[in-house]
Write an enzyme that holds these catalytic residues in place. Structure first.
Site, PDB file in Angstrom:
ATOM      1  N   LYS A   1     -12.903   3.515   8.577  1.00 38.01           N
ATOM      2  CA  LYS A   1     -13.181   5.182   8.011  1.00 38.01           C
ATOM      3  C   LYS A   1     -14.748   5.428   7.614  1.00 38.01           C
ATOM      4  CE  LYS A   1     -13.374   4.897   3.038  1.00 38.01           C
ATOM      5  NZ  LYS A   1     -13.018   5.105   1.694  1.00 38.01           N
TER       6      LYS A   1
ATOM      7  N   HIS B   1       0.769  -1.254  -0.083  1.00 39.48           N
ATOM      8  CA  HIS B   1      -0.057  -0.045   0.037  1.00 39.48           C
ATOM      9  C   HIS B   1       0.811   0.958   0.211  1.00 39.48           C
ATOM     10  CE1 HIS B   1      -3.576  -1.631   0.265  1.00 39.48           C
ATOM     11  NE2 HIS B   1      -3.872  -2.726   0.974  1.00 39.48           N
TER      12      HIS B   1
END
Length: 946
Positions: free
Chosen positions: A600, A152
């Site tokens: 999130k 990532h």
């Protein structure tokens, strides 16, 4: 790191660390002054001293002078100032890592019980609980500890830079030798200055965005740099702890067998969800590069053993099994020894090892030719066809040495190599494959329409899909697929399954790990992958019965996904066709939980609690169906993405859910902090493994249960926290404009740190489009760190009100419940890394100042509320009082982060103004390079990014 009264006496005093940091800083200053001149040096010193003073006492006039110093610099000088602070942070990190290594080394030398989380302390504690050697052996036999490396876009450091930093670490460690003389110390300091000079001259920012192949090599770097050495050392420390705690057998053998329970996984080259650069060919390259890397290590170690095991047949009698093995090698001896057929004739172990070297070279050569694009075939007679064949040769040497009384020799470097091969095989790591469920549904729809099996598959409801999928999975034969008539996406999807089948044959069955399905909303999403694998020959019927070479893991990412876990798993495990194939594959169901997206989506409280509850539901379901469960935790580096200390995080899992197996992602900066140095890598592997051992005691003891009162309280807190978070993020007009304008998230996309796009849809500014990593990265850079704590304060304050009994209950939860304690402890770290004054300065970047003031005020109020509530419940005077070493580490960085944040705000303002005035003109932006360096520097200072 957890300290005890015994271990504290070995801890170097903070003045030692300050002295080392001061030395590094002085050397860096000398390098800057010598190479860049007095102007840059004085600018750095002015900002450093000024912001240190501002930390001690606010002075508006001094702050204005500091800002004038910043804004009057040209882009080139600004870039050099940023680099000075960035390299300083790297040197501080090295100094701290060395400090803790010294502490651990002093404890080991003492012979006293070691730190909490060490193998030594863990086995002593288990023995004190009454765990017998037999029970420990049973527990260890069930273990599987699997960190999974991912690519990532959060790690900003280049491999070159990390290698340079490793050299600084090693040289600095030599300064710790107790009897070092003044002359030698002077030489070492000169060597350090040279190494710091090289760091200064090395570009730590990538000039070009990395290709996936670069990322693959980045992941492999850690094996070469530390893990090949750390893995055997970790087993050695465990063996030492077993001997110390449980004794030895009369012949010197351990009282129990210690299996190879360490495993490694990777997503690099297999994770294609949202990354179009990960093609089937890339996946094949990833497998072959991993095989090449591990074979090179084996060849190096076996070649070394040839010069160690120099025993003469005149001096010892090898075992019959060994002699038979040597005899069996006669068919390739002429090729191995050629004109020297009597070489090592009286040195049987060296002769055997020479043959092993030849066979490894043949295997390695084949891999190299395949990487070069050849359709190379492994020479079956001369090469090693599998890691098992190599292991058999190593073990026969080991057992032969033991047979003539040389266990001590066998237990050295030979055993280290055996441990390495047991752990890594020829595959090195299990390469997982990930793709989104929609891709599979569309692919299967195209295939079913092409073959006439279903005209419009995607129009079917779930019941009809499950029935059709089961019928097709059970069919004796499936019609052939015409790849040429498939669309590009469907063709590539099927090619991925073909590559998986081919790589299993090349690198070994363990080379391909789990097929992870993101956005799993229904049981049919898993059955679709099984059917596609069936078409590719990875599952089906054989003469001996069904076979299945696919392990499929549904990934539950959002809050809503977590609430539907039961429905999906009950439908899946209750499906007869799937259950039959699952049993054929080993009857282990892997389930992946996504920390980043759920956080999130609904905030830290709802995410943490729903993940906790989901784990219990998952294990209850798999238990009911008689299936073993392996949970796969998709954790990031920061608290807002599930991060935190590994040992404590594992112990904070729900009781009886770990069951000896854990798998978790290691992302971004976590990789470099854990695995750049051998010494730290050994420590981290041990801490994780002991967490797994302790969390798996339910395998040998009756498990504990969470108190119903605590669970009910958390249900209410999670709902309150989610409502507070959504009220800000989902229901406050303009909050996303605040995020995009008041953080460097737009600019993060220009930082060449990953091959994966930062947004799912580049033109979309919605919360749904932005990935969890830049979401956390942006809030972290701007010192809000909002995803890791927002909503906690509101939830705690609202729930407890003015009721003293409720306050005492919360304090009891913090004191007694590992989950709640871990949640609030991790939030303290995130709150400490936040800085509301700095965040307010970022807010001023927003074009709508009224909007900015309104959003910032809400964030600031929740921050103050959360700090107040956490301190009240934890009974602390200040954040992180319970972890003073970590608190001190963060405090030491703050005066140096402050100027970097101020510089970054200035750069964002200049860069955006310039781009706005130029429009789409392609001229180079002189502010962009220093801006990107500021992102790297702040990431290094905060010790995490996303």
């Amino acid at each position: 790191m957890t300290l005890t009264g015994n271990s504290e006496r070995f801890l170097p005093k903070d003045k030692e660390l300050r002295a080392r940091v001061r030395l590094f800083g002085d050397l860096l200053g000398r390098v800057i002054r010598r190479l860049e001149g007095d102007a840059v040096f004085h600018a750095v010193e002015t900002l450093r001293k000024g912001f240190v003073s501002l930390r001690k006492r606010e002075d508006p006039r001094l702050r204005q002078r500091m800002m004038r110093c910043i804004v009057h610099q040209d882009p080139e000088t600004t870039e050099r100032i940023i680099r000075a602070f960035s390299i300083y942070f790297s040197l501080v990190n090295i100094a701290e890592e060395d400090l803790f290594y010294r502490w651990r080394r002093a404890q080991v030398s003492s012979g006293d019980p070691l730190w909490v989380g060490s193998f030594d302390r863990t086995l002593r504690d288990l023995r004190a609980e009454g765990v017998t050697a037999e029970e420990l052996e049973k527990l260890l036999s069930e273990l599987s500890y699997t960190p999974v490396f991912t690519a990532h876009p959060t790690e900003a450091r280049r491999r070159t830079t990390m290698q340079n930093q490793r050299r600084v670490f090693q040289t600095a460690d030599r300064l710790n030798q107790p009897r070092i003389g003044a002359a030698e110390r002077k030489l070492l300091i000169e060597e350090l200055e040279t190494q710091i000079q090289i760091l200064w001259r090395t570009n730590e920012v990538r000039v070009k965005q990395p290709m996936v192949r670069d990322e693959i090599k980045y992941g492999l770097f850690y094996f070469e740099e530390s893990l090949f050495e750390a893995i055997p050392l970790a087993y050695r420390f465990l063996e030492k702890a077993v001997r110390r705690t449980y004794g030895m057998q009369p012949d010197g053998a351990l009282p129990i067998d210690i299996p190879a329970f360490l495993r490694f996984g990777s997503w690099i080259g297999g994770d294609r969800d949202g990354n179009p650069n990960v093609t089937p060919a890339v996946t094949a390259v990833a497998c072959r590069l991993a095989m090449q890397q591990v074979l090179r290590e084996y060849l190096k170690r076996v070649s070394h053993l040839r010069n160690v095991l120099t025993h003469s047949a005149l001096m010892c009698q090898p075992s019959q099994a060994f002699l038979a093995s040597l005899e069996a090698d006669n068919n390739i001896s002429p090729a191995v020894f050629q004109g020297s057929r009597d070489r090592y004739e009286t040195e049987p172990y060296r002769r055997k090892i020479q043959i092993m070297i030849y066979r490894l070279k043949e295997t390695l050569g084949t891999v190299g030719r395949r990487l070069a694009g050849e359709a190379a075939v492994l020479p079956a007679n001369s090469a090693y066809s599998s890691a098992d064949a190599l292991l058999a040769d190593l073990r026969v040497i080991h057992d032969s040495l033991v047979s003539h009384g040389e266990r001590n020799v066998a237990s050295g470097e030979l055993t280290d190599l055996i441990r390495l091969v047991e752990t890594c095989g020829f595959h090195l790591h299990h390469l997982d494959v990930r793709q989104e469920s929609k891709v599979h549904s569309a692919t299967l729809g195209s295939i079913l329409a092409q073959t006439g099996l279903a005209e419009d598959y995607e129009a079917l409801d779930e019941t009809a899909r499950l029935q059709l999928l089961g019928t097709l999975i059970d069919r004796a034969e499936l019609p052939a697929i015409d790849y040429e008539t498939l669309d590009d996406s469907a063709r590539e999807t099927m090619q991925v399954f073909d590559v998986m089948r081919e790589m299993r044959g090349e690198v070994g069955p363990q080379g391909i790990g789990t097929y992870v399905i993101s956005m799993t909303h229904a049981a049919s999403h898993v059955l679709e992958v099984l059917l596609l694998g069936r078409w590719a020959g990875l599952a089906g019927e054989a003469a001996a019965g069904p076979f299945c070479q696919l392990r499929i893991a549904p990934l539950f990412e959002t809050i809503e996904d977590l609430l539907h876990v039961e429905e999906v798993l009950n439908g899946l495990l209750g499906h007869a066709s799937y259950a039959r194939m699952l049993a054929a594959s080993g009857n282990i169901q892997e389930v992946m939980l996504g920390y980043s997206d759920s956080c999130k989506d609904g905030g830290i409280l709802a995410s943490s609690w729903n993940l906790y509850e989901a784990q219990k539901k998952i294990v209850a379901i798999t238990d009911r169906f008689g299936v073993r469960c392996q949970l796969f935790h998709g954790r990031g580096g920061t608290v807002g993405r599930g991060g935190g200390p590994t040992h404590e995080s594992i112990l904070a899992q729900p009781p009886a859910t770990v069951q000896g197996r854990i798998k978790f992602t290691e992302q971004g900066e976590v990789l470099s902090y854990k695995y750049s140095n051998v010494e730290t890598a050994v420590y981290e592997l041990g801490m994780g493994a002991t967490g797994l051992i302790l969390a798996s005691r339910s395998l040998i003891r009756t498990p504990t249960r969470d108190r119903d009162e605590y669970r009910a309280t958390m249900n209410e807190l999670a709902a309150l926290g989610e409502d507070a978070y959504r009220d800000l993020v989902d229901r406050t007009p303009g909050v996303l404009d605040y995020f995009y304008e008041g953080t460097p998230v737009q600019e993060i996309g220009f930082l060449n740190i990953g091959s994966r796009p930062s947004h799912r849809r580049q033109s979309d500014r919605s919360k749904a489009s932005i990935r969890a990593i830049p979401w956390v990265f942006g809030w972290g850079q701007s010192r809000h760190t909002l995803p890791a704590w927002y909503g906690i304060g509101s939830a705690l304050e609202s729930w407890r009100g003015d009721d003293p009994e409720r306050l005492e209950l919360l304090r009891g939860m913090y004191r007694e419940w590992p989950f709640f304690r871990s949640l609030l402890s991790n939030s303290q770290m995130a709150l400490t890394k936040a800085n509301m004054r700095t965040a307010s300065e970022y807010a001023q970047l927003c074009s709508d100042r009224r909007l900015a003031d309104r959003v910032y005020s809400r964030i600031q109020e929740e921050y103050a509320r959360t700090v107040r509530e956490v301190l009240l419940i934890a009974r602390l005077d200040a954040l992180m009082d319970e972890t003073p070493l970590l608190a001190l580490s963060l405090q030491r960085r703050d005066p140096y982060l402050d100027p970097l944040n101020s510089i970054q705000i200035h750069l964002l303002r200049e860069s955006r103004a310039l781009q706005a005035s130029r429009g789409d003109e392609g001229e180079e932006n002189p502010w962009m390079s220093p801006l990107l360096r500021s992102i790297n520097a702040i990431a290094a200072g905060m010790r995490n990014t996303g």
